[in-house]
Design a protein around this motif. Structure first.
Motif, mmCIF file in Angstrom:
data_model
loop_
_atom_site.group_PDB
_atom_site.id
_atom_site.type_symbol
_atom_site.label_atom_id
_atom_site.label_comp_id
_atom_site.label_asym_id
_atom_site.label_seq_id
_atom_site.Cartn_x
_atom_site.Cartn_y
_atom_site.Cartn_z
ATOM 1 N N UNK A 70 0.846 -1.037 0.071
ATOM 2 C CA UNK A 70 0.014 -0.044 0.099
ATOM 3 C C UNK A 70 0.801 1.441 -0.108
ATOM 4 N N UNK A 71 2.014 1.333 -0.790
ATOM 5 C CA UNK A 71 2.787 2.507 -0.980
ATOM 6 C C UNK A 71 1.879 3.506 -1.456
ATOM 7 N N UNK A 72 2.397 4.829 -1.299
ATOM 8 C CA UNK A 72 1.601 6.075 -1.588
ATOM 9 C C UNK A 72 2.553 6.979 -1.810
ATOM 10 N N UNK A 73 3.160 6.820 -2.814
ATOM 11 C CA UNK A 73 4.616 7.879 -3.085
ATOM 12 C C UNK A 73 4.048 9.014 -3.424
ATOM 13 N N UNK A 74 2.878 9.420 -4.058
ATOM 14 C CA UNK A 74 2.594 10.768 -4.363
ATOM 15 C C UNK A 74 1.762 11.623 -3.210
ATOM 16 N N UNK A 75 1.684 10.723 -2.174
ATOM 17 C CA UNK A 75 1.030 11.277 -0.993
ATOM 18 C C UNK A 75 1.947 11.980 -0.153
ATOM 19 N N UNK A 76 2.138 13.224 -0.036
ATOM 20 C CA UNK A 76 3.324 13.703 0.991
ATOM 21 C C UNK A 76 2.281 14.800 1.629
ATOM 22 N N UNK A 77 3.321 15.857 2.190
ATOM 23 C CA UNK A 77 2.844 17.098 2.705
ATOM 24 C C UNK A 77 1.721 16.687 4.024
ATOM 25 N N UNK A 78 1.967 15.509 4.407
ATOM 26 C CA UNK A 78 1.092 15.175 5.696
ATOM 27 C C UNK A 78 -0.390 15.185 5.365
ATOM 28 N N UNK A 79 -0.848 15.586 3.897
ATOM 29 C CA UNK A 79 -2.441 15.331 3.922
ATOM 30 C C UNK A 79 -2.720 13.993 3.519
ATOM 31 N N UNK A 80 -3.504 13.185 4.233
ATOM 32 C CA UNK A 80 -3.632 11.965 3.662
ATOM 33 C C UNK A 80 -4.563 12.162 2.816
ATOM 34 N N UNK A 81 -4.879 11.201 1.876
ATOM 35 C CA UNK A 81 -5.971 11.217 0.847
ATOM 36 C C UNK A 81 -6.320 9.889 0.397
ATOM 37 N N UNK A 82 -7.379 9.291 0.990
ATOM 38 C CA UNK A 82 -7.756 7.801 0.840
ATOM 39 C C UNK A 82 -9.290 8.071 0.569
ATOM 40 N N UNK A 122 -0.219 10.979 11.783
ATOM 41 C CA UNK A 122 0.899 10.815 12.936
ATOM 42 C C UNK A 122 2.267 10.861 12.341
ATOM 43 N N UNK A 123 3.292 11.655 12.676
ATOM 44 C CA UNK A 123 4.578 11.611 12.578
ATOM 45 C C UNK A 123 5.449 10.265 12.233
ATOM 46 N N UNK A 124 4.672 9.174 13.085
ATOM 47 C CA UNK A 124 5.390 7.626 12.939
ATOM 48 C C UNK A 124 4.808 6.943 11.812
ATOM 49 N N UNK A 125 3.950 7.626 10.918
ATOM 50 C CA UNK A 125 3.498 6.915 9.753
ATOM 51 C C UNK A 125 4.219 7.609 8.465
ATOM 52 N N UNK A 126 4.173 6.693 7.305
ATOM 53 C CA UNK A 126 4.880 7.122 6.210
ATOM 54 C C UNK A 126 3.928 7.895 5.541
ATOM 55 N N UNK A 127 2.688 7.517 5.453
ATOM 56 C CA UNK A 127 1.338 8.419 4.851
ATOM 57 C C UNK A 127 0.100 8.061 5.719
ATOM 58 N N UNK A 165 -3.779 4.534 8.253
ATOM 59 C CA UNK A 165 -5.229 4.094 8.041
ATOM 60 C C UNK A 165 -5.076 2.427 8.203
ATOM 61 N N UNK A 166 -4.283 1.945 7.450
ATOM 62 C CA UNK A 166 -3.975 0.443 7.299
ATOM 63 C C UNK A 166 -3.625 -0.111 8.897
ATOM 64 N N UNK A 167 -2.982 0.639 9.370
ATOM 65 C CA UNK A 167 -2.249 0.287 10.602
ATOM 66 C C UNK A 167 -3.264 0.159 11.502
#
Lengths: 300, 225
Positions: free
Chosen positions: A1-13, B22-27, B32-34
């Motif tokens: 579940x890698x999400x390489x284009x998801x950065x800046x701390x904003x989740x988007x699922x 959270x800062x301890x997550x990659x994304x 969410x999946x954790x």
């Protein structure tokens, strides 16, 4: 579940971003299916299929559980590892049932023959001329055997009951012709039942009424490699008046099993076994409390 | 959790706050999946806890089939079936609430969640009537049992299982209703958006699990004597 284009701390699922959102139509169809299955479960309970009621009922419940887990809980579109985790719970539950049930169900002294063992054995026998074996008498003897004898002698009378390991000498193997101290004829087995075998784990079962003890003797005799019969002389020697239909008052009065237990307990203590016999919890009509062999500590 | 830093009053259900994982997550996806995996692990512990009681029930039922058969007739199949239907519908409204939140439709989500709580309340109400009726008759668990209409030996054992199993289940229903109330307040505070709906989905799992347990309890206790 890698999400390489998801950065800046904003989740988007959100939609279209890997997260599956269950369509409303699927939800309504699933709801319908669950309600129909509930109807089937209720309906089936009014049809008598015996054991199959249980099996079918549980299968329908499992189908419903599958629908809830795979669709409502979205396991079908989720990471496979979550399915593995959830199913593993049921896997371990199956191990739990699989190991507990055989232990619980095959403890010989509880019940070995399904419902038969649960039949109450009457204190006074309904049989006339109990020294003459009939199929009914042997069957009655078997019922008593399953309650009173299997803990030491085993469900098949091979001397391999749960308590057998703790007993020296080992309980008699009824399927073999070897080593019988008093002999294998019903009258001789009757004598052993009445008096016990001093110096062995075989206690006196004189508290069982004489008629029932005869049925038990016939059953034990029937387990042998060849069934021996009593001659009129054997019966006479055993104190049976064959001109009558019943045994009469020839038998000594029985002693309470609590007293017998104290004797047995003292005997086992003398023999170097720790006397730790406790009364069982299951009342047997006519016999008072029985001695539960499995309360022997097998390590002693 | 990051939502604690959201200033009060600025955000609401129609205008949710942006989510910072959270800062301890990659994304956010990782977060969410954790969280979800943790929820599944928790549900395995629930399966094993309730499973232990199921095993006990099954074994004693095998040992005392007549007693369990006679005792199970005392249960009200109609009320049990009604509660099954109520819980199944509540599971559906729960999913509808979760999917609405996933789509960012927070108003609809709140409506569905309130409906779910209402249905949970209906379930408890039916259970309350069943329990009080049993108590009135003298059907209590274990040694407190003094119902004269059914004196089969070991019948109290069936009702001990009945009260413990349905009692634990009803407790889960009440906990579930509290959790749904909690996520409704979070939605209203603007802490749930289509970017972040983890709590809604996980509480949904919990609610479905409670439904799942009842799916087995109902036939085992009410139907299959």
């Amino acid at each position: 579940m890698s999400n390489s284009h998801d950065n800046h701390g904003h989740g988007s699922h959100g939609e279209g971003h890997g997260h599956y959102i269950i369509p409303d139509a699927t939800i309504y169809k699933t709801l319908g299916a669950l309600l129909v299955l509930t109807g089937i479960t209720v309906g089936l309970s009014f049809v008598h299929l015996g054991t199959w009621n249980f099996v079918v009922g549980m299968l329908v419940a499992a189908m419903k559980a599958y629908l809830v887990a795979s669709i409502f809980m979205n396991l079908s579109h989720d990471d496979k590892s979550n399915s593995v985790i959830f199913v593993s719970g049921f896997f371990f539950l199956a191990i739990f049932i699989g190991l507990t049930a055989p232990d619980f169900l095959f403890r010989g002294d509880i019940f070995t023959e399904g419902k038969q063992i649960m039949l109450p054995v009457k204190g006074v026998s309904q049989f006339k001329r109990p020294w003459e074996p009939t199929p009914e008498i042997v069957a009655h003897g078997k019922a008593i055997f399953m309650q009173q004898c299997v803990s030491c002698h085993g469900p098949e009378g091979k001397g391999d009951g749960p308590a057998a390991a703790a007993l020296v000498p080992h309980p008699r193997n009824f399927t073999s012709a070897d080593g019988w101290g008093n002999g294998r004829k019903p009258s001789q087995i009757f004598k052993t039942l009445k008096e016990g075998r001093p110096g062995t784990g075989m206690a006196s079962f004189a508290t069982i009424p004489a008629e029932d003890r005869w049925t038990l003797a016939h059953y034990v005799a029937s387990l042998g490699p060849n069934v021996l019969k009593d001659t009129p002389e054997d019966l006479k020697a055993a104190g049976v008046d064959t001109s009558k239909d019943t045994l009469g008052d020839t038998e000594a009065p029985s002693i309470p099993i609590t007293a017998a237990m104290k004797i047995l307990d003292a005997e086992t203590a003398k023999d170097g076994l720790k006397g730790n016999i406790k009364p069982g919890h299951d009342d047997l009509e006519g016999y008072g409390e029985r001695v539960e062999a499995r309360t022997f500590n097998p390590n002693l | 959790m990051s939502h604690a830093s959201v200033p009060a009053g600025k955000y609401n259900a129609d205008n949710p706050a942006p989510h910072h994982f959270g800062h301890h997550f990659e994304s956010a996806e990782h977060e969410f999946s954790s969280a979800k995996q943790g929820m599944w692990l928790f549900m395995v512990t629930e399966v094993l806890m309730i499973g232990a009681i199921f095993v006990g029930y099954l074994l004693f039922r095998l040992r005392f089939p007549e007693a369990f058969h006679e005792a199970h007739k005392e249960l009200n199949v109609k009320l049990g079936a009604l509660n099954t239907v109520i819980l199944i519908i509540s599971s559906a409204t729960m999913v509808l609430g979760v999917t609405a939140a996933q789509r960012g439709n927070n108003r609809r989500s709140i409506g569905m969640l309130i409906t779910t709580i209402f249905l949970g309340g209906c379930f408890c109400l039916v259970k309350y009537f069943e329990y009080t009726h049993k108590f009135h008759e003298g059907i209590f668990p274990g040694g407190l049992y003094h119902f004269e209409g059914l004196t089969v030996p070991h019948a109290p054992l069936f009702f001990s299982f009945y009260f413990v199993m349905t009692g634990i289940h009803a407790f889960h229903v009440v906990v579930g209703m509290c959790l749904i109330t909690w996520i409704i307040t979070r939605i209203k505070r603007g802490q749930i958006s289509k970017e972040f709906f983890t709590p809604v989905e996980l509480v949904g799992f919990y609610w479905h699990f409670v439904d799942l347990v009842w799916i087995f309890l109902f036939p085992l206790l009410y139907l299959l004597g």
